[in-house]
Enzyme design. Structure first.
Site, mmCIF file in Angstrom:
data_model
loop_
_atom_site.group_PDB
_atom_site.id
_atom_site.type_symbol
_atom_site.label_atom_id
_atom_site.label_comp_id
_atom_site.label_asym_id
_atom_site.label_seq_id
_atom_site.Cartn_x
_atom_site.Cartn_y
_atom_site.Cartn_z
ATOM 1 N N LYS A 10 0.824 -1.220 0.000
ATOM 2 C CA LYS A 10 0.000 0.000 0.000
ATOM 3 C C LYS A 10 0.861 1.274 0.000
ATOM 4 O O LYS A 10 2.076 1.217 0.240
ATOM 5 C CB LYS A 10 -0.956 -0.052 1.200
ATOM 6 C CG LYS A 10 -1.996 -1.189 1.073
ATOM 7 C CD LYS A 10 -3.039 -1.128 2.185
ATOM 8 C CE LYS A 10 -4.078 -2.222 2.038
ATOM 9 N NZ LYS A 10 -5.132 -2.154 3.081
ATOM 10 N N TYR A 50 -12.473 -1.971 -4.039
ATOM 11 C CA TYR A 50 -13.000 -2.174 -2.682
ATOM 12 C C TYR A 50 -14.523 -2.052 -2.649
ATOM 13 O O TYR A 50 -15.081 -1.596 -1.644
ATOM 14 C CB TYR A 50 -12.371 -1.160 -1.724
ATOM 15 C CG TYR A 50 -10.970 -1.530 -1.246
ATOM 16 C CD1 TYR A 50 -10.735 -2.691 -0.497
ATOM 17 C CD2 TYR A 50 -9.882 -0.709 -1.513
ATOM 18 C CE1 TYR A 50 -9.456 -3.016 -0.038
ATOM 19 C CE2 TYR A 50 -8.593 -1.032 -1.055
ATOM 20 C CZ TYR A 50 -8.405 -2.185 -0.323
ATOM 21 O OH TYR A 50 -7.153 -2.505 0.136
ATOM 22 N N ARG A 103 2.298 -6.707 8.798
ATOM 23 C CA ARG A 103 1.560 -5.563 9.355
ATOM 24 C C ARG A 103 2.093 -5.152 10.720
ATOM 25 O O ARG A 103 2.149 -3.960 11.037
ATOM 26 C CB ARG A 103 0.068 -5.875 9.398
ATOM 27 C CG ARG A 103 -0.586 -5.705 8.019
ATOM 28 C CD ARG A 103 -1.997 -6.172 8.004
ATOM 29 N NE ARG A 103 -2.697 -5.752 6.786
ATOM 30 C CZ ARG A 103 -3.864 -6.254 6.400
ATOM 31 N NH1 ARG A 103 -4.462 -7.188 7.128
ATOM 32 N NH2 ARG A 103 -4.448 -5.841 5.293
ATOM 33 N N ASN A 113 -2.400 0.276 6.717
ATOM 34 C CA ASN A 113 -1.895 -1.002 7.238
ATOM 35 C C ASN A 113 -0.952 -1.752 6.290
ATOM 36 O O ASN A 113 -0.789 -2.958 6.384
ATOM 37 C CB ASN A 113 -3.053 -1.881 7.729
ATOM 38 C CG ASN A 113 -3.986 -2.302 6.620
ATOM 39 O OD1 ASN A 113 -3.791 -1.917 5.473
ATOM 40 N ND2 ASN A 113 -4.988 -3.092 6.940
ATOM 41 N N HIS A 116 -2.130 -5.481 1.431
ATOM 42 C CA HIS A 116 -3.413 -6.162 1.190
ATOM 43 C C HIS A 116 -3.130 -7.608 0.802
ATOM 44 O O HIS A 116 -2.130 -7.895 0.139
ATOM 45 C CB HIS A 116 -4.153 -5.474 0.033
ATOM 46 C CG HIS A 116 -5.272 -6.293 -0.530
ATOM 47 N ND1 HIS A 116 -6.530 -6.309 0.039
ATOM 48 C CD2 HIS A 116 -5.320 -7.151 -1.584
ATOM 49 C CE1 HIS A 116 -7.309 -7.138 -0.668
ATOM 50 N NE2 HIS A 116 -6.594 -7.661 -1.654
ATOM 51 N N GLU A 127 -9.025 -10.195 -8.263
ATOM 52 C CA GLU A 127 -8.133 -9.072 -7.944
ATOM 53 C C GLU A 127 -6.916 -9.056 -8.875
ATOM 54 O O GLU A 127 -6.492 -7.997 -9.335
ATOM 55 C CB GLU A 127 -7.707 -9.150 -6.472
ATOM 56 C CG GLU A 127 -8.874 -8.853 -5.534
ATOM 57 C CD GLU A 127 -8.590 -9.129 -4.065
ATOM 58 O OE1 GLU A 127 -7.454 -9.527 -3.716
ATOM 59 O OE2 GLU A 127 -9.516 -8.943 -3.244
HETATM 60 P P1 GDP Z 1 -8.062 -7.003 5.160
HETATM 61 O O1 GDP Z 1 -8.549 -8.192 4.374
HETATM 62 O O2 GDP Z 1 -7.340 -7.374 6.421
HETATM 63 O O3 GDP Z 1 -7.297 -5.993 4.317
HETATM 64 O O4 GDP Z 1 -9.385 -6.251 5.676
HETATM 65 P P2 GDP Z 1 -10.758 -5.899 4.954
HETATM 66 O O5 GDP Z 1 -10.869 -6.574 3.607
HETATM 67 O O6 GDP Z 1 -11.851 -6.147 5.942
HETATM 68 O O7 GDP Z 1 -10.684 -4.324 4.731
HETATM 69 C C1 GDP Z 1 -9.982 -3.736 3.645
HETATM 70 C C2 GDP Z 1 -9.163 -2.583 4.160
HETATM 71 O O8 GDP Z 1 -10.033 -1.581 4.678
HETATM 72 C C3 GDP Z 1 -8.240 -2.943 5.340
HETATM 73 O O9 GDP Z 1 -7.003 -3.484 4.947
HETATM 74 C C4 GDP Z 1 -8.077 -1.597 6.015
HETATM 75 O O10 GDP Z 1 -7.119 -0.794 5.310
HETATM 76 C C5 GDP Z 1 -9.451 -0.992 5.845
HETATM 77 N N1 GDP Z 1 -10.302 -1.310 7.014
HETATM 78 C C6 GDP Z 1 -10.986 -2.458 7.269
HETATM 79 N N2 GDP Z 1 -11.652 -2.398 8.426
HETATM 80 C C7 GDP Z 1 -11.403 -1.163 8.914
HETATM 81 C C8 GDP Z 1 -11.839 -0.474 10.088
HETATM 82 O O11 GDP Z 1 -12.588 -0.994 10.927
HETATM 83 N N3 GDP Z 1 -11.360 0.808 10.252
HETATM 84 C C9 GDP Z 1 -10.544 1.403 9.345
HETATM 85 N N4 GDP Z 1 -10.131 2.652 9.579
HETATM 86 N N5 GDP Z 1 -10.120 0.783 8.228
HETATM 87 C C10 GDP Z 1 -10.540 -0.481 8.007
#
Ligand code: GDP
Length: 154
Positions: A10, A50, A103, A113, A116, A127
């Site tokens: 990222k 997303y 991470r 973070n 991905h 993807e």
């Molecule tokens: P991942 O699979 O661990 O990347 O998580 P997800 O697919 O649920 O979410 C995609 C991305 O959205 C994450 O990598 C974070 O950058 C962001 N994100 C997800 N959940 C949260 C949250 O609760 N708060 C915030 N600020 N960002 C989030």
């Protein structure tokens, strides 16, 4: 059986100069890079990529962050690639990420973070196709067509 996953280094990790270190961790963990490039996402690219998070409260800041600078995208291959890569990167929230994960080391917050990873074989394929054509995903392995002595003789 080997399978594929997809990753994004990222904007924060790329901008802070961690691309090389992260790729080193990935290769040392046994993943083979099948495709790799640096790109910038537009706001609309990010919305498409997303789309499942479009209604989530964090979507606006996720979009602002993902468009803040170049990203590095890659297709990776390994046995059990999707699950093993999720383990290697750690939890979404770096405060909850296990020691030794990417991470834990490089993420700055839940949004910033660092990396991905696809969460299923199906999503990995979708993807990967978002960023790469089939031709850009290289199955080919390193194999000299003649002996090393022949290659090194001049
Ligand atoms: P991942 O699979 O661990 O990347 O998580 P997800 O697919 O649920 O979410 C995609 C991305 O959205 C994450 O990598 C974070 O950058 C962001 N994100 C997800 N959940 C949260 C949250 O609760 N708060 C915030 N600020 N960002 C989030």
């Amino acid at each position: 059986m080997t399978n594929r996953t997809f990753t994004i280094i990222k904007p924060n990790a790329v901008g802070l100069g961690h691309t090389g270190e992260i790729l080193e961790i990935i290769e040392k963990a046994g993943f083979r890079i099948l495709a790799l490039k640096m790109v910038c996402l537009s706001r609309s690219d990010t919305e498409k990529f997303y789309h499942v998070h479009k209604e989530r409260p964090f979507f606006r800041t996720l979009n602002l962050f993902m468009t803040a600078g170049p990203i590095v995208v890659a297709v990776l291959e390994k046995e059990n690639a999707v699950a093993d890569f999720r383990t290697l990167i750690g939890a979404t929230d770096p405060a909850k990420a296990a020691e030794g994960t990417i991470r834990k080391r490089f993420a700055e917050s839940k949004t910033r973070n660092a990396i991905h990873a696809s969460d299923s074989n199906e999503n990995a394929a979708w993807e990967a196709s978002f960023f790469f054509t089939d031709k850009e995903i290289l199955e080919t392995t390193y194999q000299l067509p003649v002996s090393p002595e022949e290659i090194d003789k001049d």
